[in-house]
Scaffold this active site. Structure first.
Site, PDB file in Angstrom:
ATOM      1  N   HIS A   1       0.905  -1.264  -0.141  1.00  0.00           N
ATOM      2  CA  HIS A   1      -0.052  -0.031  -0.200  1.00  0.00           C
ATOM      3  C   HIS A   1       0.969   1.350   0.094  1.00  0.00           C
ATOM      4  CE1 HIS A   1      -2.866  -3.231   1.478  1.00  0.00           C
ATOM      5  NE2 HIS A   1      -3.574  -2.699   0.868  1.00  0.00           N
TER       6      HIS A   1
ATOM      7  N   HIS B   1      -1.904  -6.269  -6.037  1.00  0.00           N
ATOM      8  CA  HIS B   1      -2.100  -7.683  -5.255  1.00  0.00           C
ATOM      9  C   HIS B   1      -3.441  -8.055  -5.021  1.00  0.00           C
ATOM     10  CE1 HIS B   1      -2.558  -3.878  -2.793  1.00  0.00           C
ATOM     11  NE2 HIS B   1      -3.494  -4.728  -1.891  1.00  0.00           N
TER      12      HIS B   1
ATOM     13  N   LYS C   1      -6.883   2.807  14.527  1.00  0.00           N
ATOM     14  CA  LYS C   1      -6.182   1.205  14.418  1.00  0.00           C
ATOM     15  C   LYS C   1      -4.883   0.873  14.931  1.00  0.00           C
ATOM     16  CE  LYS C   1      -6.639  -2.493  11.200  1.00  0.00           C
ATOM     17  NZ  LYS C   1      -6.972  -2.835   9.685  1.00  0.00           N
TER      18      LYS C   1
ATOM     19  N   CYS D   1     -13.409  -5.921   4.024  1.00  0.00           N
ATOM     20  CA  CYS D   1     -12.569  -6.007   3.070  1.00  0.00           C
ATOM     21  C   CYS D   1     -11.122  -6.167   3.788  1.00  0.00           C
ATOM     22  CB  CYS D   1     -12.261  -4.354   2.373  1.00  0.00           C
ATOM     23  SG  CYS D   1     -14.008  -3.664   1.845  1.00  0.00           S
TER      24      CYS D   1
ATOM     25  N   GLU E   1      -4.097   2.102  -2.861  1.00  0.00           N
ATOM     26  CA  GLU E   1      -4.738   0.853  -3.189  1.00  0.00           C
ATOM     27  C   GLU E   1      -4.382   0.282  -4.774  1.00  0.00           C
ATOM     28  OE1 GLU E   1      -5.699  -1.516  -1.103  1.00  0.00           O
ATOM     29  OE2 GLU E   1      -6.734  -0.374   0.692  1.00  0.00           O
TER      30      GLU E   1
ATOM     31  N   GLU F   1      -5.340  -3.159  -6.513  1.00  0.00           N
ATOM     32  CA  GLU F   1      -6.004  -4.626  -6.104  1.00  0.00           C
ATOM     33  C   GLU F   1      -6.729  -5.150  -7.144  1.00  0.00           C
ATOM     34  OE1 GLU F   1      -6.425  -3.789  -1.306  1.00  0.00           O
ATOM     35  OE2 GLU F   1      -8.128  -3.621  -2.629  1.00  0.00           O
TER      36      GLU F   1
END
Length: 223
Positions: free
Chosen positions: A21, A32, A55, A83, A144, A146
């Site tokens: 990231h 990824h 977090k 997610c 991101e 992805e």
């Protein structure tokens, strides 16, 4: 360790979540593998979550781990039910046959983030719809890139959200979804924005007959 993939979703290596990231000076981000779960109750209401603001905690998803983790991508954003990423370090999560490994990763994360008991999440209840690809530069430092497996799951489940991961949850009826978005006190995650823009309405309208929307051969680019 996440799975690095090429444009056809073939695994070409692994990298840490941080490495996956981190936006390089030239804008490069490694492609990824990821997944997005859309969890509905029996009435057909979609579970939405607000990602934790900070977090910052000792990583406790795996009891033997003592890694400090930080919310580096889109803290405080609203998004779909769950997610995350299948991991190379977890046995079986590399299995892409009917997205079996991705479903196992989804069970792991639904249990960890939302406290849903694993026995409430049988593998055969997950609907693997398709894969979408998106690139988001984010704040220029974290972003991101992805190939995202889209999984649907419908049932009434017990919830006990992990405050290190999730700061708010809500079940939203389809008829109230647009108005719900206008009430949010934070932004919608970029990938959720894209899925809402291009796909969610038709999927939701056909929640009880998703077979005609399953496409396991193509990867749809969202931008």
């Amino acid at each position: 360790m996440c799975f690095l993939v090429d444009d056809n979703d073939k695994v070409i290596g692994t990298a840490t979540k941080k490495e996956c990231h981190a936006v390089k000076e030239d804008g490069y981000l490694p492609l990824h593998r990821a997944f997005s779960v859309f969890l509905f109750n029996k009435k057909g209401d979609l579970l939405m979550q607000k990602r934790a603001d900070t977090k910052v905690s000792i990583f406790s998803e795996f009891p033997s781990s003592s890694i400090m983790t930080f919310q580096i991508t889109f803290p405080g954003y609203y998004s779909n039910s769950c997610c995350s990423h299948p991991l190379a370090s977890v046995a079986g999560e590399d299995d892409v046959n009917d997205a079996l490994g991705i479903k196992k990763a989804a069970i792991r994360r639904l249990n960890y983030e939302l406290g849903i008991p694993r026995d409430h999440l049988p593998l055969d209840r997950f609907e693997y719809l398709t894969r979408v690809k998106y690139k988001i530069q984010g704040d220029g430092k974290w972003g991101e890139y992805e190939i995202d497996y889209i999984l649907f799951f419908q049932d009434d489940v017990k919830l006990n959200p992990n405050p290190n991961e999730v700061s708010a949850i809500a079940y939203v009826p389809k008829s109230e979804f647009k108005s719900y978005l206008h009430t949010l006190d934070g932004p919608l995650s970029p990938w959720m924005n894209l899925i809402v823009k291009y796909r969610l309405a038709v999927w939701w309208d056909n929640l009880h007959d998703l077979s005609k929307f399953k496409d396991h051969t193509q990867i749809f680019h969202l931008s």
